[in-house]
Design a protein around this motif. Structure first.
Motif, PDB file in Angstrom:
ATOM      1  N   UNK A 222       0.838  -1.203   0.000  1.00 48.13           N
ATOM      2  CA  UNK A 222       0.000   0.000   0.000  1.00 48.13           C
ATOM      3  C   UNK A 222       0.872   1.252   0.000  1.00 48.13           C
ATOM      4  N   UNK A 223       1.915   1.242   0.814  1.00 46.08           N
ATOM      5  CA  UNK A 223       2.784   2.418   0.932  1.00 46.08           C
ATOM      6  C   UNK A 223       3.471   2.755  -0.395  1.00 46.08           C
ATOM      7  N   UNK A 224       3.986   1.737  -1.080  1.00 43.93           N
ATOM      8  CA  UNK A 224       4.691   1.996  -2.341  1.00 43.93           C
ATOM      9  C   UNK A 224       3.711   2.406  -3.432  1.00 43.93           C
ATOM     10  N   UNK A 225       2.646   1.625  -3.599  1.00 44.82           N
ATOM     11  CA  UNK A 225       1.769   1.808  -4.759  1.00 44.82           C
ATOM     12  C   UNK A 225       0.813   2.994  -4.633  1.00 44.82           C
ATOM     13  N   UNK A 226       0.367   3.278  -3.420  1.00 42.42           N
ATOM     14  CA  UNK A 226      -0.590   4.364  -3.219  1.00 42.42           C
ATOM     15  C   UNK A 226       0.060   5.591  -2.580  1.00 42.42           C
ATOM     16  N   UNK A 227       0.634   5.417  -1.392  1.00 43.73           N
ATOM     17  CA  UNK A 227       1.272   6.556  -0.720  1.00 43.73           C
ATOM     18  C   UNK A 227       2.447   7.063  -1.553  1.00 43.73           C
ATOM     19  N   UNK A 228       3.171   6.150  -2.192  1.00 44.57           N
ATOM     20  CA  UNK A 228       4.291   6.551  -3.044  1.00 44.57           C
ATOM     21  C   UNK A 228       3.850   7.408  -4.208  1.00 44.57           C
TER      22      UNK A 228
END
Length: 304
Positions: A114-120
């Protein structure tokens, strides 16, 4: 043809691509550089970034940066502006995937997807939107057909891609008054290392086998990058890779039920042991990111 090249609106402008070390990001860097853009390659794998940059015909810049680190992206944006100029095209391409039953997937790994694909993606936009506003540029969010119908055993990836699509749609209305266009690319089966173990993934294997023959085709990163480059030229609001995906948009309300039905049948015929085999990060790029993240000493520091 020479006149078209001379008057290409992308020639001499700056493109920033996250996740540029391999796969679609690397292929897109080659194509955008080929049409005359100055390309900044961002990613976790510094050696692979430089290998990609070494074959590009135009000016390049490689920056090792984690898209989940806003400070690192802000520094990268400053370096891009200083060494290449303000970005006219920014592609939020960085992505990782993890497979396996939700209850058996490590919580940190699920959150990392989630962190890489969305928050990133949001961090990338936050870092580069000031430049795009100055150049009246184009922000391209790489989404996926995973946003069309959520597949069991891929909960984090599907949630992140649906979230990234929604984020880009919301952002589009906010930045349009600044002259910034936001595009969303819907990518289907692409021959990157992320799906190298596709046949070992019971649900994805079943979903693909139930698709019509043309939808089962795995496209090369270069072919997908060609569709993306054409969309960048048009400042397209939606890019479909492959193009026939545009006809799936009206059918999207049907997809969740179809995916659930196919997946339920496959899950019932698979044993717990067979399903457990697939737990973990998918692809070499994802493993490189997870290894770097897991070994980061800042993860073990107590909260301040």
């Amino acid at each position: 043809m020479h006149d078209e090249a001379v008057h290409d609106p992308l020639r001499g402008r700056v493109a920033v691509i996250t996740g540029a070390a391999r796969g679609i990001g690397s292929a897109l860097a080659r194509q955008l550089s080929g049409v005359g853009m100055h390309v900044a390659l961002l990613g976790r794998e510094e050696r692979s970034l430089h290998q990609t940059a070494a074959v590009l015909p135009g000016p390049t810049l490689c920056v090792e940066a984690d898209v989940t680190d806003q400070d690192a992206l802000d520094r990268a944006a400053e370096q891009v502006a200083r060494e290449l100029g303000d970005a006219s095209v920014v592609v939020a391409n960085a992505g990782v995937a993890a497979g396996g039953p939700f209850r058996q997937t490590d919580a940190d790994l699920w959150r990392r997807v989630i962190d890489v694909n969305l928050i990133g993606a949001a961090n990338t936009a936050r870092a580069f939107l000031p430049q795009l506003a100055r150049t009246h540029g184009y922000f391209l969010q790489i989404a996926s057909t995973a946003a069309f119908g959520s597949a069991p055993m891929m909960s984090a990836y599907c949630a992140s891609k649906a979230g990234a699509e929604s984020f880009a749609r919301a952002l589009r209305g906010e930045v349009e008054p600044d002259g910034v266009t936001v595009g969303i690319a819907y990518v289907h089966w692409t021959g990157t290392d992320m799906i190298s173990g596709l046949e070992d993934h019971p649900v994805l294997r079943a979903l693909r086998s139930h698709q019509p023959w043309f939808a089962r085709r795995v496209h090369s990163p270069d072919q997908v990058a060609g569709w993306l480059t054409a969309g960048v030229h048009r400042r397209a609001l939606q890019i479909y890779a492959p193009p026939w995906l545009r006809w799936c948009q009206p059918l999207r309300p049907l997809f969740p039920a179809v995916v659930t039905r196919v997946a339920r049948r496959e899950l019932r015929r698979s044993t717990a042991e067979e399903l457990a085999v697939d737990i973990g990060v998918m692809g070499a790029g994802g493993r490189a990111d997870w290894d770097a993240y897991s070994s980061d000493p800042r993860r073990s520091r107590p909260p301040q």
